[in-house]
Scaffold this motif. Structure first.
Motif, PDB file in Angstrom:
ATOM      1  N   ALA A  17       0.829  -1.203   0.000  1.00 56.93           N
ATOM      2  CA  ALA A  17       0.000   0.000   0.000  1.00 56.93           C
ATOM      3  C   ALA A  17       0.867   1.258   0.000  1.00 56.93           C
ATOM      4  O   ALA A  17       0.573   2.235  -0.696  1.00 56.93           O
ATOM      5  CB  ALA A  17      -0.919  -0.005   1.212  1.00 56.93           C
ATOM      6  N   ARG A  18       1.949   1.244   0.749  1.00 56.54           N
ATOM      7  CA  ARG A  18       2.835   2.401   0.790  1.00 56.54           C
ATOM      8  C   ARG A  18       3.530   2.609  -0.565  1.00 56.54           C
ATOM      9  O   ARG A  18       3.723   3.746  -1.006  1.00 56.54           O
ATOM     10  CB  ARG A  18       3.869   2.226   1.904  1.00 56.54           C
ATOM     11  CG  ARG A  18       3.274   2.292   3.317  1.00 56.54           C
ATOM     12  CD  ARG A  18       4.334   2.112   4.374  1.00 56.54           C
ATOM     13  NE  ARG A  18       5.332   3.182   4.329  1.00 56.54           N
ATOM     14  CZ  ARG A  18       6.436   3.189   5.089  1.00 56.54           C
ATOM     15  NH1 ARG A  18       6.675   2.189   5.933  1.00 56.54           N
ATOM     16  NH2 ARG A  18       7.286   4.182   4.998  1.00 56.54           N
ATOM     17  N   ILE A  19       3.896   1.501  -1.184  1.00 61.25           N
ATOM     18  CA  ILE A  19       4.518   1.597  -2.506  1.00 61.25           C
ATOM     19  C   ILE A  19       3.517   2.180  -3.502  1.00 61.25           C
ATOM     20  O   ILE A  19       3.839   3.074  -4.291  1.00 61.25           O
ATOM     21  CB  ILE A  19       5.016   0.207  -2.960  1.00 61.25           C
ATOM     22  CG1 ILE A  19       6.223  -0.220  -2.129  1.00 61.25           C
ATOM     23  CG2 ILE A  19       5.359   0.207  -4.460  1.00 61.25           C
ATOM     24  CD1 ILE A  19       6.638  -1.664  -2.326  1.00 61.25           C
ATOM     25  N   ASP A  27      13.509   7.729  -6.901  1.00 59.83           N
ATOM     26  CA  ASP A  27      14.305   6.788  -7.678  1.00 59.83           C
ATOM     27  C   ASP A  27      13.842   5.342  -7.475  1.00 59.83           C
ATOM     28  O   ASP A  27      14.404   4.416  -8.059  1.00 59.83           O
ATOM     29  CB  ASP A  27      15.793   6.919  -7.349  1.00 59.83           C
ATOM     30  CG  ASP A  27      16.120   6.546  -5.898  1.00 59.83           C
ATOM     31  OD1 ASP A  27      15.194   6.203  -5.132  1.00 59.83           O
ATOM     32  OD2 ASP A  27      17.308   6.598  -5.544  1.00 59.83           O
ATOM     33  N   GLY A  28      12.802   5.160  -6.650  1.00 61.01           N
ATOM     34  CA  GLY A  28      12.231   3.832  -6.468  1.00 61.01           C
ATOM     35  C   GLY A  28      12.961   2.947  -5.476  1.00 61.01           C
ATOM     36  O   GLY A  28      12.604   1.778  -5.298  1.00 61.01           O
ATOM     37  N   LYS A  29      13.953   3.474  -4.790  1.00 63.33           N
ATOM     38  CA  LYS A  29      14.710   2.656  -3.839  1.00 63.33           C
ATOM     39  C   LYS A  29      14.017   2.634  -2.484  1.00 63.33           C
ATOM     40  O   LYS A  29      13.621   3.675  -1.951  1.00 63.33           O
ATOM     41  CB  LYS A  29      16.137   3.195  -3.689  1.00 63.33           C
ATOM     42  CG  LYS A  29      17.078   2.248  -2.938  1.00 63.33           C
ATOM     43  CD  LYS A  29      18.494   2.796  -2.927  1.00 63.33           C
ATOM     44  CE  LYS A  29      19.482   1.770  -2.415  1.00 63.33           C
ATOM     45  NZ  LYS A  29      19.191   1.283  -1.050  1.00 63.33           N
ATOM     46  N   GLY A  58       6.364  -9.606  -8.051  1.00 68.05           N
ATOM     47  CA  GLY A  58       6.827  -8.626  -9.029  1.00 68.05           C
ATOM     48  C   GLY A  58       6.648  -7.187  -8.593  1.00 68.05           C
ATOM     49  O   GLY A  58       6.782  -6.271  -9.408  1.00 68.05           O
ATOM     50  N   VAL A  59       6.355  -6.955  -7.299  1.00 70.64           N
ATOM     51  CA  VAL A  59       6.147  -5.596  -6.798  1.00 70.64           C
ATOM     52  C   VAL A  59       7.479  -4.884  -6.599  1.00 70.64           C
ATOM     53  O   VAL A  59       7.606  -3.686  -6.858  1.00 70.64           O
ATOM     54  CB  VAL A  59       5.353  -5.627  -5.477  1.00 70.64           C
ATOM     55  CG1 VAL A  59       5.208  -4.223  -4.883  1.00 70.64           C
ATOM     56  CG2 VAL A  59       3.985  -6.253  -5.692  1.00 70.64           C
ATOM     57  N   ILE A  60       8.468  -5.616  -6.131  1.00 70.99           N
ATOM     58  CA  ILE A  60       9.796  -5.060  -5.885  1.00 70.99           C
ATOM     59  C   ILE A  60      10.837  -6.015  -6.453  1.00 70.99           C
ATOM     60  O   ILE A  60      10.536  -7.165  -6.787  1.00 70.99           O
ATOM     61  CB  ILE A  60      10.068  -4.828  -4.379  1.00 70.99           C
ATOM     62  CG1 ILE A  60       9.953  -6.158  -3.610  1.00 70.99           C
ATOM     63  CG2 ILE A  60       9.120  -3.785  -3.808  1.00 70.99           C
ATOM     64  CD1 ILE A  60      10.318  -6.045  -2.130  1.00 70.99           C
ATOM     65  N   TYR A  61      12.055  -5.531  -6.567  1.00 72.37           N
ATOM     66  CA  TYR A  61      13.150  -6.402  -6.980  1.00 72.37           C
ATOM     67  C   TYR A  61      14.409  -6.019  -6.211  1.00 72.37           C
ATOM     68  O   TYR A  61      14.546  -4.904  -5.725  1.00 72.37           O
ATOM     69  CB  TYR A  61      13.403  -6.315  -8.492  1.00 72.37           C
ATOM     70  CG  TYR A  61      13.980  -5.006  -8.983  1.00 72.37           C
ATOM     71  CD1 TYR A  61      15.347  -4.826  -9.143  1.00 72.37           C
ATOM     72  CD2 TYR A  61      13.139  -3.927  -9.292  1.00 72.37           C
ATOM     73  CE1 TYR A  61      15.868  -3.620  -9.602  1.00 72.37           C
ATOM     74  CE2 TYR A  61      13.659  -2.728  -9.753  1.00 72.37           C
ATOM     75  CZ  TYR A  61      15.027  -2.580  -9.906  1.00 72.37           C
ATOM     76  OH  TYR A  61      15.539  -1.399 -10.360  1.00 72.37           O
ATOM     77  N   ARG A  62      15.308  -6.977  -6.110  1.00 68.05           N
ATOM     78  CA  ARG A  62      16.544  -6.761  -5.360  1.00 68.05           C
ATOM     79  C   ARG A  62      17.705  -6.679  -6.331  1.00 68.05           C
ATOM     80  O   ARG A  62      17.817  -7.480  -7.251  1.00 68.05           O
ATOM     81  CB  ARG A  62      16.764  -7.901  -4.370  1.00 68.05           C
ATOM     82  CG  ARG A  62      18.056  -7.822  -3.588  1.00 68.05           C
ATOM     83  CD  ARG A  62      18.079  -8.840  -2.460  1.00 68.05           C
ATOM     84  NE  ARG A  62      17.504 -10.109  -2.873  1.00 68.05           N
ATOM     85  CZ  ARG A  62      17.229 -11.099  -2.045  1.00 68.05           C
ATOM     86  NH1 ARG A  62      17.428 -10.948  -0.753  1.00 68.05           N
ATOM     87  NH2 ARG A  62      16.737 -12.236  -2.493  1.00 68.05           N
ATOM     88  N   GLY A  67      20.429  -3.053  -2.751  1.00 64.90           N
ATOM     89  CA  GLY A  67      19.210  -3.034  -1.965  1.00 64.90           C
ATOM     90  C   GLY A  67      17.971  -3.347  -2.779  1.00 64.90           C
ATOM     91  O   GLY A  67      18.029  -3.962  -3.849  1.00 64.90           O
ATOM     92  N   TRP A  68      16.803  -2.902  -2.255  1.00 59.04           N
ATOM     93  CA  TRP A  68      15.501  -3.204  -2.843  1.00 59.04           C
ATOM     94  C   TRP A  68      14.950  -1.994  -3.588  1.00 59.04           C
ATOM     95  O   TRP A  68      15.085  -0.864  -3.126  1.00 59.04           O
ATOM     96  CB  TRP A  68      14.511  -3.608  -1.745  1.00 59.04           C
ATOM     97  CG  TRP A  68      14.834  -4.926  -1.110  1.00 59.04           C
ATOM     98  CD1 TRP A  68      15.573  -5.132   0.016  1.00 59.04           C
ATOM     99  CD2 TRP A  68      14.407  -6.210  -1.560  1.00 59.04           C
ATOM    100  NE1 TRP A  68      15.637  -6.468   0.291  1.00 59.04           N
ATOM    101  CE2 TRP A  68      14.932  -7.163  -0.654  1.00 59.04           C
ATOM    102  CE3 TRP A  68      13.636  -6.655  -2.635  1.00 59.04           C
ATOM    103  CZ2 TRP A  68      14.710  -8.531  -0.795  1.00 59.04           C
ATOM    104  CZ3 TRP A  68      13.408  -8.022  -2.776  1.00 59.04           C
ATOM    105  CH2 TRP A  68      13.941  -8.931  -1.870  1.00 59.04           C
ATOM    106  N   PHE A  69      14.291  -2.277  -4.715  1.00 57.96           N
ATOM    107  CA  PHE A  69      13.735  -1.219  -5.551  1.00 57.96           C
ATOM    108  C   PHE A  69      12.302  -1.579  -5.955  1.00 57.96           C
ATOM    109  O   PHE A  69      11.947  -2.763  -6.045  1.00 57.96           O
ATOM    110  CB  PHE A  69      14.566  -1.035  -6.822  1.00 57.96           C
ATOM    111  CG  PHE A  69      15.942  -0.489  -6.586  1.00 57.96           C
ATOM    112  CD1 PHE A  69      16.205   0.860  -6.741  1.00 57.96           C
ATOM    113  CD2 PHE A  69      16.967  -1.330  -6.189  1.00 57.96           C
ATOM    114  CE1 PHE A  69      17.467   1.368  -6.515  1.00 57.96           C
ATOM    115  CE2 PHE A  69      18.242  -0.841  -5.961  1.00 57.96           C
ATOM    116  CZ  PHE A  69      18.497   0.518  -6.119  1.00 57.96           C
ATOM    117  N   ILE A  70      11.510  -0.546  -6.217  1.00 57.85           N
ATOM    118  CA  ILE A  70      10.146  -0.759  -6.721  1.00 57.85           C
ATOM    119  C   ILE A  70      10.229  -1.175  -8.179  1.00 57.85           C
ATOM    120  O   ILE A  70      10.927  -0.546  -8.967  1.00 57.85           O
ATOM    121  CB  ILE A  70       9.313   0.524  -6.566  1.00 57.85           C
ATOM    122  CG1 ILE A  70       9.233   0.933  -5.089  1.00 57.85           C
ATOM    123  CG2 ILE A  70       7.913   0.341  -7.152  1.00 57.85           C
ATOM    124  CD1 ILE A  70       8.699   2.332  -4.881  1.00 57.85           C
ATOM    125  N   SER A  71       9.531  -2.235  -8.533  1.00 57.83           N
ATOM    126  CA  SER A  71       9.563  -2.713  -9.912  1.00 57.83           C
ATOM    127  C   SER A  71       8.820  -1.751 -10.833  1.00 57.83           C
ATOM    128  O   SER A  71       7.691  -1.361 -10.535  1.00 57.83           O
ATOM    129  CB  SER A  71       8.916  -4.099 -10.010  1.00 57.83           C
ATOM    130  OG  SER A  71       9.660  -5.063  -9.299  1.00 57.83           O
TER     131      SER A  71
END
Length: 241
Positions: A17-19, A27-29, A58-62, A67-71
């Motif tokens: 929900a926050r994403i 930058d999606g990080k 598939g919501v985020i990727y590493r 670190g983690w980023f928004i897909s």
């Protein structure tokens, strides 16, 4: 946060929900795992399980060591349309570019010989490329070409579309094509180039291309990030079914 998630499922929903609300950086990080653990007052183990589930969706990727980023949105791919990678991305408002990893002349293994309809041990050209969408590497590709049809091609600008290069320099246009698609785990080389963990899930596409004279001209081995691609095919019904 006042409303602290207490389970993996709740944590997944809250993070998603926050994403979706655009709360995180431009930058999606995502914040570091340590920072997120503190925000949600949860353990790193619980957080990592939730992040892993969002990655599987598939919501985020590493990205390794970053670190983690928004897909970003997936690239829609219709194998029945012969649009090349750069044109396909441009049509969807995305920025694409291609990096050449290396080129070589090598002897074909048995499986590639069969695909190219050449005797085992025949020499062929190999072009390895990394392809990007909006600055993110999404596709590791190995192209195997029958050198009979492409003399001198390894000296050309191989960051451009091979489809266009075939047509402009050799008068060769694609005809029939055969696709094989299956989910698999990334081999070491592809994982390194895509900056993901070895053994991460991917979509593996093998494509054997024929030209306008029905000659097998090349074979592509493509490893796509599984969160980068959306296969969308519409088939036309026939009267026999």
């Amino acid at each position: 946060m006042n409303d602290v998630p207490t389970t993996v499922a709740t944590l997944c929903r809250t993070l998603a929900a926050r994403i979706a609300s655009g709360e995180f950086s431009a930058d999606g990080k995502l914040p570091s795992e340590r920072a997120l653990s503190e925000q949600f007052a949860t353990t790193r183990i619980t957080l990592q399980e939730a992040l892993g589930q969002l990655e599987a969706q598939g919501v985020i990727y590493r990205q390794m060591r970053r670190g983690w980023f928004i897909s970003p949105p997936r690239l829609v791919y219709n194998p029945l349309q012969r649009s090349h990678f750069h044109a396909m991305a441009q049509q969807q408002g995305r920025d694409a570019h291609t990096e050449v990893i290396d080129t070589a002349t090598l002897k074909l293994c048995d499986s590639l010989s069969r695909r190219l309809e050449l005797p085992p041990g025949t020499e062929a050209y190999r072009i390895r490329r990394l392809r990007y969408i909006d600055g993110r590497a999404v596709l590791y590709c190995e192209h195997y070409l029958n050198p009979t049809y492409f003399a001198g091609i390894l000296d050309a600008d191989l960051t451009q579309s091979l489809t266009a290069l075939y047509a402009e320099r050799y008068g060769i246009h694609y005809g029939r094509v055969r696709f094989d698609m299956l989910p698999t785990l990334l081999p070491q080389e592809a994982a390194t180039m895509l900056k993901v963990a070895y053994g991460s899930p991917s979509l593996f596409i093998t494509r054997v291309n024929r030209d306008q004279h029905d000659r097998v001209i090349d074979c592509d081995l493509e490893y796509w990030r599984y969160d980068a691609l959306h296969i969308d095919v519409e088939a036309v019904a026939n009267d026999e079914g």
